[in-house]
Design a protein around this motif. Structure first.
Motif, PDB file in Angstrom:
ATOM      1  N   ARG A  43      -8.608  -4.873   0.254  1.00 56.65           N
ATOM      2  CA  ARG A  43      -9.535  -5.010  -0.870  1.00 56.65           C
ATOM      3  C   ARG A  43      -9.223  -4.050  -2.007  1.00 56.65           C
ATOM      4  O   ARG A  43      -9.714  -4.222  -3.122  1.00 56.65           O
ATOM      5  CB  ARG A  43     -10.983  -4.759  -0.404  1.00 56.65           C
ATOM      6  CG  ARG A  43     -11.575  -5.878   0.426  1.00 56.65           C
ATOM      7  CD  ARG A  43     -13.086  -5.725   0.530  1.00 56.65           C
ATOM      8  NE  ARG A  43     -13.477  -4.453   1.129  1.00 56.65           N
ATOM      9  CZ  ARG A  43     -13.717  -4.286   2.425  1.00 56.65           C
ATOM     10  NH1 ARG A  43     -13.587  -5.303   3.265  1.00 56.65           N
ATOM     11  NH2 ARG A  43     -14.096  -3.098   2.889  1.00 56.65           N
ATOM     12  N   SER A  44      -8.437  -3.024  -1.737  1.00 59.08           N
ATOM     13  CA  SER A  44      -8.117  -2.053  -2.779  1.00 59.08           C
ATOM     14  C   SER A  44      -7.177  -2.689  -3.796  1.00 59.08           C
ATOM     15  O   SER A  44      -6.579  -3.742  -3.558  1.00 59.08           O
ATOM     16  CB  SER A  44      -7.475  -0.801  -2.175  1.00 59.08           C
ATOM     17  OG  SER A  44      -6.248  -1.110  -1.557  1.00 59.08           O
ATOM     18  N   HIS A  45      -7.051  -2.053  -4.943  1.00 56.28           N
ATOM     19  CA  HIS A  45      -6.248  -2.632  -6.026  1.00 56.28           C
ATOM     20  C   HIS A  45      -4.773  -2.369  -5.768  1.00 56.28           C
ATOM     21  O   HIS A  45      -4.189  -1.423  -6.286  1.00 56.28           O
ATOM     22  CB  HIS A  45      -6.669  -2.058  -7.373  1.00 56.28           C
ATOM     23  CG  HIS A  45      -5.962  -2.699  -8.532  1.00 56.28           C
ATOM     24  ND1 HIS A  45      -6.093  -4.036  -8.836  1.00 56.28           N
ATOM     25  CD2 HIS A  45      -5.095  -2.179  -9.440  1.00 56.28           C
ATOM     26  CE1 HIS A  45      -5.343  -4.301  -9.900  1.00 56.28           C
ATOM     27  NE2 HIS A  45      -4.720  -3.206 -10.271  1.00 56.28           N
TER      28      HIS A  45
ATOM     29  N   GLN B 259       2.552   3.774  -9.278  1.00 52.58           N
ATOM     30  CA  GLN B 259       1.662   4.458 -10.211  1.00 52.58           C
ATOM     31  C   GLN B 259       2.379   5.638 -10.883  1.00 52.58           C
ATOM     32  O   GLN B 259       2.272   5.841 -12.099  1.00 52.58           O
ATOM     33  CB  GLN B 259       0.412   4.944  -9.487  1.00 52.58           C
ATOM     34  CG  GLN B 259      -0.626   5.588 -10.404  1.00 52.58           C
ATOM     35  CD  GLN B 259      -1.889   5.963  -9.655  1.00 52.58           C
ATOM     36  OE1 GLN B 259      -1.924   5.946  -8.418  1.00 52.58           O
ATOM     37  NE2 GLN B 259      -2.932   6.300 -10.386  1.00 52.58           N
TER      38      GLN B 259
ATOM     39  N   ASN C  79       0.827  -1.203   0.000  1.00 46.70           N
ATOM     40  CA  ASN C  79       0.000   0.000   0.000  1.00 46.70           C
ATOM     41  C   ASN C  79       0.866   1.259   0.000  1.00 46.70           C
ATOM     42  O   ASN C  79       0.568   2.238  -0.702  1.00 46.70           O
ATOM     43  CB  ASN C  79      -0.909  -0.015   1.231  1.00 46.70           C
ATOM     44  CG  ASN C  79      -1.848   1.165   1.290  1.00 46.70           C
ATOM     45  OD1 ASN C  79      -2.683   1.360   0.429  1.00 46.70           O
ATOM     46  ND2 ASN C  79      -1.702   1.973   2.333  1.00 46.70           N
TER      47      ASN C  79
ATOM     48  N   PRO D 190      -0.803  -3.414  -6.042  1.00 50.60           N
ATOM     49  CA  PRO D 190       0.050  -4.244  -6.904  1.00 50.60           C
ATOM     50  C   PRO D 190       0.583  -5.429  -6.101  1.00 50.60           C
ATOM     51  O   PRO D 190       0.900  -5.291  -4.927  1.00 50.60           O
ATOM     52  CB  PRO D 190       1.181  -3.280  -7.288  1.00 50.60           C
ATOM     53  CG  PRO D 190       1.211  -2.255  -6.197  1.00 50.60           C
ATOM     54  CD  PRO D 190      -0.206  -2.101  -5.730  1.00 50.60           C
ATOM     55  N   ASN D 191       0.621  -6.609  -6.711  1.00 51.61           N
ATOM     56  CA  ASN D 191       1.251  -7.712  -6.013  1.00 51.61           C
ATOM     57  C   ASN D 191       2.769  -7.539  -6.116  1.00 51.61           C
ATOM     58  O   ASN D 191       3.273  -6.717  -6.876  1.00 51.61           O
ATOM     59  CB  ASN D 191       0.768  -9.067  -6.524  1.00 51.61           C
ATOM     60  CG  ASN D 191       1.157  -9.312  -7.966  1.00 51.61           C
ATOM     61  OD1 ASN D 191       2.310  -9.108  -8.360  1.00 51.61           O
ATOM     62  ND2 ASN D 191       0.208  -9.760  -8.782  1.00 51.61           N
TER      63      ASN D 191
END
Length: 268
Positions: free
Chosen positions: A259-261, A137, A130, A263-264
């Protein structure tokens, strides 16, 4: 059903493990609860402990606590004594590098190898992902050339950094502070280059149904433990100022983050 108690999560050192057992035994005795104090040492997965239905008093990561249905009973949460916690039941994820590494800022580690404990660990995985998401991004491409997971716990992260297997990794801040206080030579192998924002600290919970009066007695005993003269050395070594009773809804933010998108780690 006979209930059990456990404090594996913050048993950062052998001494801390012994101190937590001493404290929980005192709490159970004061609360007049004859529960068994069990061991669940690494490498046994914490997820297996948290899946049990007979936990009467056990530390649980806030993320599985917020996701489990039905949600366990929140008994109390530790308030660490170091100044950065400001007397609140919170913690951070410290992002660390090897002590002699050239990195001065988190951004300096980009292009290297990132490590993590478990992908579903809040402090050791999700909080780090997170924190890194805005950098990923903005950059528009991977931050790290490789990710190394399954380091299990904070000690595994430090060992991987010392061995040069990874360049940067996450530590639960309370676990990190316990290591620095009780095993400084080991902890001094790494240094912090960034920390995440504060989040609710892993609480003590019960997955089993508590009988009338048991919850109140447990909370009273936990609060009393931090002022009991006979436990002064224990609480000082555990950097434990108090136990608070946060609202269980305080932990909802952790499930929301998961639950947010994010990145793995193979995309970071």
């Amino acid at each position: 059903m006979a209930l059990v108690a456990n404090a594996r999560m913050y048993s950062a050192t052998a001494a801390a493990r012994a101190d937590w057992k001493t404290l929980l035994a005192w709490v159970l005795a004061r609360a007049e609860l004859g529960w068994e104090l069990i061991d669940h040492d690494a490498p046994a997965p914490l997820s297996a402990l948290w899946a049990r239905e007979d936990l009467g008093l056990a530390m649980m990561c806030g993320l599985p606590f917020s996701q489990r249905a039905p949600r366990p009973t929140l008994i109390a949460a530790p308030v660490p004594s170091p100044a950065r916690y400001h007397g609140r039941p919170v913690y951070f994820t410290d992002i660390v590098v090897r002590a002699d590494a050239p990195y001065q800022r988190l951004e300096d580690t980009f292009g290297g190898v990132v490590g993590y404990t478990l992908a579903d660990s809040m402090s050791g995985g999700v909080a780090l992902a997170n924190h890194l998401a805005p950098y990923r991004q903005a950059r528009g491409k991977r931050l790290y050339r490789k990710a190394v997971g399954n380091l299990i716990h904070a000690r595994g992260v430090i060992e991987a950094l010392a061995a040069g297997t990874i360049d940067v990794g996450p530590l639960d801040s309370y676990y990190h502070d316990l290591l620095r206080h009780n095993e400084p030579a080991f902890a001094q192998q790494v240094r912090t280059v960034a920390s995440t924002e504060a989040r609710p600290i892993p609480p003590l919970v019960a997955t089993a149904a508590l009988k009338p009066g048991e919850l109140a007695r447990l909370r009273e005993a936990l609060q009393a433990s931090t002022t009991a003269p006979e436990l002064r050395g224990v609480t000082e070594r555990l950097l434990l100022a108090a136990f608070a009773t946060p609202d269980r809804g305080d932990y909802d933010v952790l499930a929301q983050i998961a639950r947010s998108h994010l990145p793995n780690f193979e995309e970071l």
